[in-house]
Design an enzyme around this catalytic site. Structure first.
Site, mmCIF file in Angstrom:
data_model
loop_
_atom_site.group_PDB
_atom_site.id
_atom_site.type_symbol
_atom_site.label_atom_id
_atom_site.label_comp_id
_atom_site.label_asym_id
_atom_site.label_seq_id
_atom_site.Cartn_x
_atom_site.Cartn_y
_atom_site.Cartn_z
ATOM 1 N N ALA A 73 0.835 -1.201 0.000
ATOM 2 C CA ALA A 73 0.000 0.000 0.000
ATOM 3 C C ALA A 73 0.868 1.248 0.000
ATOM 4 O O ALA A 73 2.024 1.232 0.424
ATOM 5 C CB ALA A 73 -0.923 -0.002 1.217
ATOM 6 N N ASP A 74 0.282 2.337 -0.471
ATOM 7 C CA ASP A 74 0.926 3.648 -0.421
ATOM 8 C C ASP A 74 -0.152 4.688 -0.146
ATOM 9 O O ASP A 74 -1.246 4.613 -0.710
ATOM 10 C CB ASP A 74 1.641 3.962 -1.742
ATOM 11 C CG ASP A 74 2.480 5.217 -1.629
ATOM 12 O OD1 ASP A 74 3.490 5.183 -0.900
ATOM 13 O OD2 ASP A 74 2.126 6.244 -2.254
#
Length: 194
Positions: A73-74
């Site tokens: 994730a970012d």
């Protein structure tokens, strides 16, 4: 199923641990620069890079198996055309908080889930409205040290909650992982939703 969290984020680890989901943390170097102007596309592209870097590392060392599921994730904050990542120093954190003061911004998290050689990629967006902040409130919050490793220079799950007037959308997305959507996508991939 072996769940690999491709992130060093303590917040993401805490979210999964609180749900009782067993996982292992594994990271690999990935280029996190991105020129995409659309924030949803930007975080998704970076999440894909992080996921692929971990999958490649696991392939190279022989630990990627058919029952491995990698989640990367970012997260970033987007306010009035500006991308706000993690602050470089205290002054940068203060500037970010001044920009967010009294305004609504959007927190975007991109997610990439890799399993069986296929990728599921999506992004979530949550609106967050800040109270008008005084210079003292900003200085005191930055002095706490909490903003320094967080996108947008605040953590809604900590002292930063006192800055937030309201949110629209997934709270956990603001923390760094839209976990309800992640779990639903994992169920689709593994066939557990049937």
């Amino acid at each position: 199923m072996q769940l690999i969290l491709a992130s060093n984020s303590p917040r993401r680890r805490d979210i999964l641990a609180d749900l009782g989901i067993p996982f292992t943390v594994r990271t690999a170097d990935a280029d996190e620069t991105c020129s995409l102007e659309n924030p949803a596309e930007r975080v998704a592209a970076i999440a894909v890079r992080k996921c692929r870097a971990v999958c490649n590392a696991m392939t190279n060392d022989g630990t990627l198996t058919d029952d491995t599921l990698v989640v990367a994730a970012d997260t970033l904050v987007y306010c009035e055309g500006a991308f706000l990542g993690k602050p470089h120093d205290r002054e940068d954190a203060k500037n970010m908080l001044r920009r967010l003061s009294g305004r609504e911004h959007t927190v975007y998290t991109g997610v990439c889930i890799s399993a069986h050689g296929k990728e599921t990629v999506f992004s979530e967006a949550t609106k967050v409205k800040f109270f008008d902040l005084t210079d003292k409130e900003i200085a005191d919050y930055v002095l706490s040290g909490e903003p320094m490793d967080k996108a947008g220079a605040y953590g809604i799950q900590g002292l930063g909650c006192t800055l937030v007037e309201g949110i629209g959308g997934d709270y956990f997305n603001v923390v760094g992982l839209p976990v309800a959507r992640v779990v639903r996508e994992i169920k689709k991939i593994t066939g557990a939703e049937k």
